[in-house]
Design an enzyme around this catalytic site. Structure first.
Site, short mmCIF file in Angstrom:
data_model
loop_
_atom_site.label_atom_id
_atom_site.label_comp_id
_atom_site.label_asym_id
_atom_site.label_seq_id
_atom_site.Cartn_x
_atom_site.Cartn_y
_atom_site.Cartn_z
N TYR A 55 19.01 47.93 22.03
CA TYR A 55 18.18 49.01 22.56
C TYR A 55 18.88 50.36 22.38
CZ TYR A 55 16.53 52.63 25.37
OH TYR A 55 16.12 53.86 25.74
N ARG A 96 24.34 59.62 28.02
CA ARG A 96 24.07 58.18 28.00
C ARG A 96 24.61 57.63 26.68
NH1 ARG A 96 18.17 55.30 27.38
NH2 ARG A 96 18.71 55.41 25.16
N ASP A 128 8.79 59.77 24.47
CA ASP A 128 7.37 59.42 24.60
C ASP A 128 6.75 60.00 25.87
OD1 ASP A 128 9.30 57.03 25.08
OD2 ASP A 128 7.69 56.69 26.53
N GLU A 188 21.50 51.43 34.14
CA GLU A 188 20.04 51.56 34.29
C GLU A 188 19.32 50.26 33.96
OE1 GLU A 188 18.48 54.77 31.98
OE2 GLU A 188 16.49 53.89 31.92
N ARG A 195 13.98 56.23 39.13
CA ARG A 195 13.68 56.80 37.82
C ARG A 195 12.20 57.15 37.63
NH1 ARG A 195 15.92 58.07 33.57
NH2 ARG A 195 15.17 56.51 32.09
N ASN A 235 3.24 54.95 26.26
CA ASN A 235 3.70 54.53 24.94
C ASN A 235 3.15 53.15 24.54
OD1 ASN A 235 5.04 54.47 22.55
ND2 ASN A 235 7.11 54.64 23.43
N HIS A 288 18.35 48.15 29.99
CA HIS A 288 16.96 48.01 29.53
C HIS A 288 16.36 46.65 29.88
CE1 HIS A 288 13.54 49.21 26.93
NE2 HIS A 288 13.98 50.41 27.24
N HIS A 340 12.82 59.61 34.44
CA HIS A 340 12.67 59.24 33.04
C HIS A 340 12.29 60.49 32.23
CE1 HIS A 340 10.29 56.37 30.13
NE2 HIS A 340 11.50 56.61 29.67
N TRP A 390 12.14 43.42 26.31
CA TRP A 390 12.72 44.30 25.26
C TRP A 390 13.49 45.43 25.90
CZ3 TRP A 390 11.46 49.56 24.47
CH2 TRP A 390 12.16 50.12 23.40
N HIS A 442 21.34 61.56 24.83
CA HIS A 442 21.41 60.18 24.36
C HIS A 442 22.35 60.06 23.18
CE1 HIS A 442 17.61 58.21 26.15
NE2 HIS A 442 18.06 59.12 26.97
N ASP A 481 21.97 52.33 29.63
CA ASP A 481 20.68 51.70 29.89
C ASP A 481 20.73 50.25 29.42
OD1 ASP A 481 17.22 52.77 29.26
OD2 ASP A 481 18.06 51.02 30.30
N GLU A 530 16.61 62.91 32.74
CA GLU A 530 16.80 62.46 31.35
C GLU A 530 16.16 63.48 30.41
OE1 GLU A 530 15.12 58.66 30.52
OE2 GLU A 530 15.79 58.64 28.44
N GLU A 582 11.70 53.56 35.76
CA GLU A 582 10.87 54.27 34.77
C GLU A 582 9.57 53.54 34.51
OE1 GLU A 582 13.74 54.20 31.51
OE2 GLU A 582 12.26 53.12 30.36
C1 CS2 Z 1 14.32 54.22 27.84
C2 CS2 Z 1 13.10 54.63 27.08
O1 CS2 Z 1 14.72 56.52 28.03
C3 CS2 Z 1 14.92 55.41 28.54
O2 CS2 Z 1 15.60 55.22 29.55
O3 CS2 Z 1 14.16 53.18 28.74
O4 CS2 Z 1 13.52 54.94 25.79
C4 CS2 Z 1 12.01 53.60 27.00
O5 CS2 Z 1 12.43 52.52 26.21
C5 CS2 Z 1 10.77 54.24 26.40
O6 CS2 Z 1 10.45 55.36 27.16
C6 CS2 Z 1 9.62 53.27 26.36
O7 CS2 Z 1 8.47 53.92 25.87
MG MG Z 2 15.47 53.34 30.39
#
Ligand code: CS2
Ligand code: MG
Length: 402
Positions: free
Chosen positions: A159, A147, A316, A236, A283, A37, A212, A312, A402, A122, A210, A339, A262
């Site tokens: 996020y 989640r 994306d 997470e 992950r 991504n 993040h 993960h 981020w 999600h 998450d 996920e 991830e």
């Molecule tokens: C996230 C993702 O799915 C998750 O757990 O961490 O949305 C992540 O931000 C994206 O895959 C980044 O491209």
């Molecule tokens: Mg994540």
């Protein structure tokens, strides 16, 4: 049998995907996801300029030798671009091998260890009530695991908030969007959010969150401790894990399970986390951690330390990755959860697939191979459209994760 040609298919049915197609001299072909991504074109270049020329003429059956050739032969080892490229080749070769055997891929990985793959959806909202309602939606779809992410009072963004859509895509067109983050506002808010979720929906489902990568270890310890009454399935990415030792501090303070990985692309990114039991779920996924072959090695190490998989599966990661991951998930002994952030209808049309969802579980299907194809004519209708993941800054302007 020889590899006759291989090429990348770049398409953007709502978001960019890179797919590697490997074709043998007997016409059998395999597909691998190569999507990274925000850096998609880097992987395309690596594949086209440095990998594909070395594949032509090789025996596609020699999956492990080709993996070693691409890993050790590069001299410059590891990294997300290199390992996503290797992953795409590896996945395509496993797809070919299973097709030649006339078997679904999971049969080549040791067969079924479970009837289906438990997945999590999600649920998210701009505030507590919207997010709590979103959890209802996923429970209504039959998910056993959800989640939950919510907007943080006092912050314009947080996020994981999909702005009301089912498909959360954080990448935005053009240069990276800049978002403001406040750990203090988040830490004060998040326990209240999960209390509200449990108060409305009870404890008879798995609840995940998450973080993040946004906290320091001691902040993450505080959040983990504050969420213990809500009994999360996992917290997470509580803190960036380049320093794997950082997880010790969190572990000392909380029994909230931890999932990380991830963004990892090799076993070396997580070896200490696993061996020291600093995490509960790993992950790593097919597309970014070297493919099926390497992911199996990570899972085998994790099994020794009772660490389970939690791959993960965001939007994306293409349906090709999801399809391959489900065969791995169905077979791996220490499976935890998968996920499943659904794709758009356009994406599903470009990538016809055999996997299916039913009452909180995904089933890979029994088509030979990983069971995912690509409609190249339709894919060509969606040209690459540059997009980047956001960056985050603290309220004083300091750049942060981020
Ligand atoms: C996230 C993702 O799915 C998750 O757990 O961490 O949305 C992540 O931000 C994206 O895959 C980044 O491209
Ligand atoms: Mg994540």
């Amino acid at each position: 049998m020889k590899i006759e040609r291989a090429y990348c298919i770049v398409t953007c049915p709502g978001r960019n995907f890179v797919t590697l197609k490997v074709v043998t001299d007997q016409g059998v072909y395999g597909l691998g996801d190569a999507t990274l991504n925000g850096r998609e074109k880097s992987v395309v270049a690596y594949l086209q300029d440095h990998v594909i020329p070395c594949l032509i003429g090789r025996d596609p059956h020699q999956i492990e030798d080709i993996w070693q050739y691409l890993y050790k032969g590069a001299y410059w080892r590891r990294g997300p671009v290199t390992m996503s490229a290797i992953a795409a080749v590896d996945t395509a070769l496993w797809d070919i091998k299973a097709k030649l055997a006339g078997l679904p891929l999971y049969q080549l990985l040791g067969g079924k260890s479970r009837s289906g793959v438990m997945v999590y959806g999600h649920a998210n909202g701009r505030d507590v009530s919207e997010a709590v309602d979103a959890v209802s939606h996923y429970l209504g779809l039959g998910y056993k695991a959800v989640r939950a992410q919510a907007g943080v009072p006092g912050l314009d963004t947080a996020y994981g908030i999909a702005k009301g859509k089912l498909f959360y895509e954080p990448a935005t067109k053009g240069l990276p969007e800049e978002q403001i983050w406040s750990t203090e506002k988040y830490i004060d808010f998040i326990p209240r959010f999960f209390e509200a979720v449990r108060a409305k929906h009870g404890f008879d489902f798995h609840l995940l969150h998450d973080v993040h990568h946004r906290l320091t270890p001691i902040e993450a310890a505080r959040v983990g401790k504050s969420l213990e009454p809500s009994r999360l399935f996992w917290m997470e990415d509580p803190t960036p894990a380049e320093n794997q030792d950082a997880l010790r501090l969190i572990r000392q303070h909380t029994v909230t399970p931890i999932a990380i990985g991830e963004v990892f692309n090799s076993i070396h990114d997580c070896r200490e986390l696993i061996q020291n039991q600093l995490i509960d779920y790993i992950r790593t996924t097919v597309v970014h951690a070297g493919g099926i072959s390497h992911l199996r090695k990570i899972a085998a190490l994790a099994e020794l330390y009772q660490v389970r998989t939690g791959s993960h599966g965001a939007t994306d990661l293409s349906p090709v990755c999801m399809g391959a991951a489900l065969h791995f998930d169905l077979s791996v002994p220490n499976f935890g959860i998968q996920e499943y952030m659904r794709h758009t209808d356009e994406t599903d049309a470009v990538f016809p697939h055999h996997y299916s969802f039913d009452q909180g579980f995904l089933y890979p299907g029994d088509a030979p191979g990983h069971g995912v194809d690509i409609d190249e004519k339709l894919a060509a209708k969606y040209p690459y459209d540059p997009a980047y993941l956001p960056i985050a800054r603290l309220e004083d302007g300091t750049l942060c994760s981020w």
